[in-house]
Design an enzyme around this catalytic site. Sequence first.
Site, PDB file in Angstrom:
ATOM      1  N   LEU A 126       0.858  -1.291   0.051  1.00  0.00           N
ATOM      2  CA  LEU A 126      -0.205  -0.107  -0.134  1.00  0.00           C
ATOM      3  C   LEU A 126       0.839   1.313   0.126  1.00  0.00           C
ATOM      4  O   LEU A 126       1.605   1.329   0.947  1.00  0.00           O
ATOM      5  CB  LEU A 126      -0.836  -0.142   1.364  1.00  0.00           C
ATOM      6  CG  LEU A 126      -2.097   1.158   1.415  1.00  0.00           C
ATOM      7  CD1 LEU A 126      -2.730   1.380   0.376  1.00  0.00           C
ATOM      8  CD2 LEU A 126      -2.272   1.213   2.957  1.00  0.00           C
ATOM      9  N   HIS A 230       6.697   3.311  11.927  1.00  0.00           N
ATOM     10  CA  HIS A 230       6.969   4.280  11.299  1.00  0.00           C
ATOM     11  C   HIS A 230       6.089   5.422  11.196  1.00  0.00           C
ATOM     12  O   HIS A 230       5.111   5.146  10.928  1.00  0.00           O
ATOM     13  CB  HIS A 230       7.505   3.844   9.996  1.00  0.00           C
ATOM     14  CG  HIS A 230       8.572   5.073   9.221  1.00  0.00           C
ATOM     15  ND1 HIS A 230       8.028   5.915   8.531  1.00  0.00           N
ATOM     16  CD2 HIS A 230       9.984   4.795   8.712  1.00  0.00           C
ATOM     17  CE1 HIS A 230       9.099   6.748   7.947  1.00  0.00           C
ATOM     18  NE2 HIS A 230      10.106   6.082   8.150  1.00  0.00           N
TER      19      HIS A 230
END
Length: 338
Positions: A126, A230
């Site tokens: 994605l 992240h």
Amino acid sequence: MLVIRPIMASDYSALMQCAEESGHGFTSLPVNEEMLRNRISHSETSFAKEVVSPADEGYLMVAEDTETGEIAGTTAIEAAIGLDAPFYNYHLSTVVHASRRLGVHNTVQILTLGNHYTGDTELCTLFLRPPWREGLNGRLLSKARFLMMAEHRHRFSDVVFAEMRGVSDEEGNSPFWHWLKENFFSIDFIHADYLTGIGAKGFIADLMPKLPIYVNLLSKDAQAVIGQVHDNTRPALRLLENEGFSCRGYVDIFDAGPTVECDVRNVETVRHSKRYQVEVGEHESEQQCLVANTSFRDFRAVAAPLDIDDKAQHVVLSQQVADALAVTDGDFVRFIEQ
């Protein structure tokens, strides 16, 4: 308007651009021409294949901007992972070391190597390019996969999961991998991540510690990032959590990013999507929806307003949206209101 559709061989240059822009730690998009072309070819074969139950099919899709023809991003589903090559992960669990005689009771966490998700369906790849990170585009790129699963249930496993990108800096340095590197691997995170992305996973079995790792023996920096994502991945994680996904203690073996999972039947978009018949025409509704056609080989999904009649199980959509979805009067679409 963005249209989600199966990738084609002619999209290679755009896919390579996405791979280059996605940065370090994005294992499923290696900057490698052979691997990317192979993924495209495998996806084309998978979309054309007649399937009774999920196997090694990989469905790679792109988001095309209908106004410019540019590819804005990519998204994918692996129907059943780990069947042709091991799929490794760590499980974070708790053990107790206690002695009643000495009055000592210590609770510690351990990481155990395993292949828990073998045969399950993986959400992956994605990536939405920065110029298109607005409106419903991110939701469309992610949720189009759930509309596909709801409509074509037999092609996917009962459990769906996603590995979330873990913590690393701008140079691609992972605190968790730094500890593993010093003690077991002696290769950089970027190189290890790249090798995994191109399918060269033999080094994992060769070098990965076979026994459980006590977390309190890791460096403080490595301990701090276990199960953390992240910064660029937080929106994707929130979206999946809103769909019902949660982490059951499984983390990535390289950067210790969390793996989130859900029973397909309990995914919010799968549960609440509707399958209604189409009428093409003008309408004044402003009800924004994510909507997909019911084809598999020629799958299409967009974000658009629909005029919805729940009683008649009927929707009106504009000619522009109908063209984007490749549907006409009397066809069916599957949609979820936003």
